[in-house]
Each structure stands twice: as C-alpha cells, then as structure tokens.
Design an enzyme around this catalytic site. Structure first.
Site, mmCIF file in Angstrom:
data_model
loop_
_atom_site.group_PDB
_atom_site.id
_atom_site.type_symbol
_atom_site.label_atom_id
_atom_site.label_comp_id
_atom_site.label_asym_id
_atom_site.label_seq_id
_atom_site.Cartn_x
_atom_site.Cartn_y
_atom_site.Cartn_z
ATOM 1 N N GLU A 129 -26.091 -17.617 30.439
ATOM 2 C CA GLU A 129 -25.324 -18.704 29.824
ATOM 3 C C GLU A 129 -25.592 -18.845 28.328
ATOM 4 O O GLU A 129 -24.658 -19.028 27.555
ATOM 5 C CB GLU A 129 -25.613 -20.035 30.533
ATOM 6 C CG GLU A 129 -24.810 -20.239 31.795
ATOM 7 C CD GLU A 129 -24.685 -21.701 32.177
ATOM 8 O OE1 GLU A 129 -24.569 -22.550 31.265
ATOM 9 O OE2 GLU A 129 -24.694 -21.994 33.383
ATOM 10 N N ARG A 147 -17.489 -22.128 32.606
ATOM 11 C CA ARG A 147 -18.446 -22.006 31.488
ATOM 12 C C ARG A 147 -17.877 -21.144 30.358
ATOM 13 O O ARG A 147 -18.593 -20.363 29.738
ATOM 14 C CB ARG A 147 -19.781 -21.417 31.960
ATOM 15 C CG ARG A 147 -20.483 -22.219 33.023
ATOM 16 C CD ARG A 147 -20.874 -23.635 32.559
ATOM 17 N NE ARG A 147 -21.499 -24.360 33.651
ATOM 18 C CZ ARG A 147 -20.818 -25.082 34.549
ATOM 19 N NH1 ARG A 147 -19.508 -25.181 34.462
ATOM 20 N NH2 ARG A 147 -21.433 -25.710 35.519
ATOM 21 N N SER A 182 -29.863 -24.366 32.778
ATOM 22 C CA SER A 182 -29.477 -23.230 33.622
ATOM 23 C C SER A 182 -29.259 -21.995 32.753
ATOM 24 O O SER A 182 -28.414 -22.005 31.868
ATOM 25 C CB SER A 182 -28.203 -23.554 34.399
ATOM 26 O OG SER A 182 -28.421 -24.640 35.266
#
Length: 339
Positions: free
Chosen positions: A335, A166, A239
């Site tokens: 995130e 990520r 998420s």
C-alpha cells in the site's frame, strides 16, 4: 516569497515509520499561493517536487533529492445544507481523524467508518481510503486540484477520479495533479454501515442497540486502537499490504488445504482475501529481524522498532511477498508509496 524553504531537513518527524532520511530541500505550504511558489521554485532550480501530507503512506528508502512540500493548509467549510444532505469542503492539509470528528460534532454521518485512519484529507482520495465497508468514493462530492504542468485549477467529479480499491487517477498521475481541497456529501440522518461483524459485536458488547454515527465511530476507534499500534509509539504505516482479489477457483483451491481461509465474494465473481490471514498462516506474525518486524497483533502491519532503515523494511516486505506467492500463488501488493 513567503514560502520558507529549508535545506537538508530530516524527514523522521514527517513519516509515520519514523525512518531517518533527509530532504535536500523542505517546505510547508499553508496556502494555494505557497503551493504555486513551490512549483515555481522547482521550475527555476530544475528540482523534482515530492508532495506529502501526514507521511502515513510513505516508505522512504533513501535521502530525497528534491523539494519535499508538506501540505499544511487548514480550513473546513459547509458549502450546502438542504436539511438532509450536507456538502462539506476541507483543505488538503487537514488531519483526517480530527476532520471526521468535526463532522460528527456537527451531527453529520458518512465518515464514521473511516475514523482513526492516519493521514490528511488531501491524501484520502489518492488512496481511496476505506475501512469497515466504506470508501472515500461512497461519500465523495468533488475536489479541486492544481495542474502541476500548467498551474491551472481543475475540478474533479466522482467519475473523473477513477476510484478503485485503494486506487485513483491521482495515485497514477501524482506527478501532475496536486490536490488542494476535497468535498464530501454527508447526511443529517444516519445511514449506518454495519456489515462488518466486529463492529456490530463491539456495539452489542457496549449495550448499544440503536447506534448513532458517533457510537459507530467510537466502536471503530476502540477496535482499531486494539489492533493497530500508535505510530507515535511504534513506527508503522498502518496496513502495509492490500487485500488481494483473486479468481474464485484459486480461493477454493486455497480453502481446500486451509479451511479457515478468510475471503469476501466480490460483485464480479472474484474473492477478496484477507492479506493479514495469509501472512499469519505463513508464520510471519510477530517476526522481528533487527529493528524491522511484523506487528505481534496485526500481521498486516510492518513496524519499525526504532532503528530500522527504509531499505530493511522494504526487504522484509519483499520476503513476505515471495513467501505468500510460493505458498498460496497469491501476489501481495504494497500500500505505501516507495521513495
């Protein structure tokens, strides 16, 4: 100037959390020239520039005192095709899931595991988006970015992007590089990734023994639709926390008191833990305070029930982080990008 710059624009339609904040200035870029116009406008008026795509990886906590530029460029092109390997280029403003569906309609595999991920093509490399065992880096063939400091175009290959979980160079240097278009190396012959049990199980339930890439995409879409709320109905950014990677000793220690711990061994000897499992074990699943909450079916997803502010959602996220750190000695990383 062809770029339409507007003042005091609500960003509620442009962030998937549906948070109500305003941009001091707002514009949508439909071409490279309009991107350059936005940069010139900011330089002339000494304004910061915030570039957004689908707004699905943002948590906006205050009005934005900048020019917010939404990438609205469109276009998909086949660059090369040797009968097996096909290189496809897409403009940054293309919406991700329809682009994935387009590749499948052309008989191309490689992106099927990334079906139904919100956002745009340009944002995909920034986060190195991934799902069900596949990440952008696995199908990446290059990208073109604009250097915001010099106005010059630069090509990036796989190594130069510094992809990680990520993460990428562009996430850390968002103030310098503006991604214009991305290239993907796809296949005419299916090379399916079916490592994740839920995907295999869904295909089995559907009676599919020899799945195609399109079959895998449909299975993943059905799984994601069951687990993740539609942002058009319930504000969310997918998420919210990364799955933490921890030393094997810590994972073993947690497993002693929590035998059901969900973890995946990594090549470097560490263990990637399921953040959603940790959050659920801590009792946060379905939690709601005013209009900020944790989704009732998926603990990784924070939701806006309608009137939550970005600050309320951020405070909830920080409470969860503190609780997980105290219970498990695990640090959860958010995130979405905070503004």
């Amino acid at each position: 100037m062809t770029l339409d710059i507007q003042a005091d624009v609500s960003l509620k339609p442009f962030n998937s959390f549906g948070v109500e904040v305003k941009a001091k200035w707002f514009a949508q870029a439909h071409s490279d020239d309009e991107v350059r116009e936005a940069l010139a406008y900011c330089a002339t008026h000494q304004l910061p520039l915030l570039v957004i795509g689908g707004g699905s990886n943002l948590l906006l906590t205050a009005d934005i005192q900048a020019l917010v530029l939404r990438m609205a460029t469109r276009g998909i092109r086949l660059l090369s095709d040797d009968g097996q390997r096909v290189v496809v280029e897409a403009e940054a403003g293309e919406t991700w899931h329809p682009f994935v569906q387009w590749t499948l309609e052309q008989g191309l595999s490689g992106l099927e595991n990334l079906s139904l991920i919100p956002g745009t093509v340009g944002a995909a490399p920034m986060q190195n988006i991934g799902a069900y065992g596949v990440e952008i880096k696995d199908v990446f063939a290059g990208l073109t970015a604009l250097d915001r400091q010099t106005g010059e175009l630069r090509e990036f290959d796989l190594a130069q992007c510094q992809f990680a979980y990520r993460d990428s160079l562009f996430k850390h240097q968002a103030g310098r590089w503006l991604i214009l278009r991305v290239r993907f190396a796809l296949n005419r012959v299916d090379h399916l990734h079916l490592e994740y049990g839920p995907v295999r199980q869904r295909l089995s339930e559907q009676g599919i023994e020899q799945p195609t890439a399109s079959d895998v995409s449909r299975a993943i879409c059905s799984i994601r639709s069951e687990k993740l709320p539609d942002p058009a109905v319930l504000g969310n950014a997918g998420s919210f926390f990364k799955n933490p990677v921890v030393p094997a000793a810590l994972a073993a220690q947690i497993k002693q008191s929590h035998p059901g711990l969900v973890g995946y061994p990594q090549a470097d000897g560490q263990v990637k833990l399921a953040a959603g499992w940790l959050i659920e074990q801590a009792g946060w699943k379905g939690f709601r305070e005013a209009d900020a909450g944790v989704h009732r079916l998926q603990s990784l997803v924070l939701v806006n029930y309608g009137g939550a502010s970005g600050l309320q959602l951020l405070e909830l996220a920080r409470r969860i982080q503190r609780d997980i750190a105290e219970r498990f000695s695990v640090e959860l990383e958010m995130e979405p990008n905070l503004y």
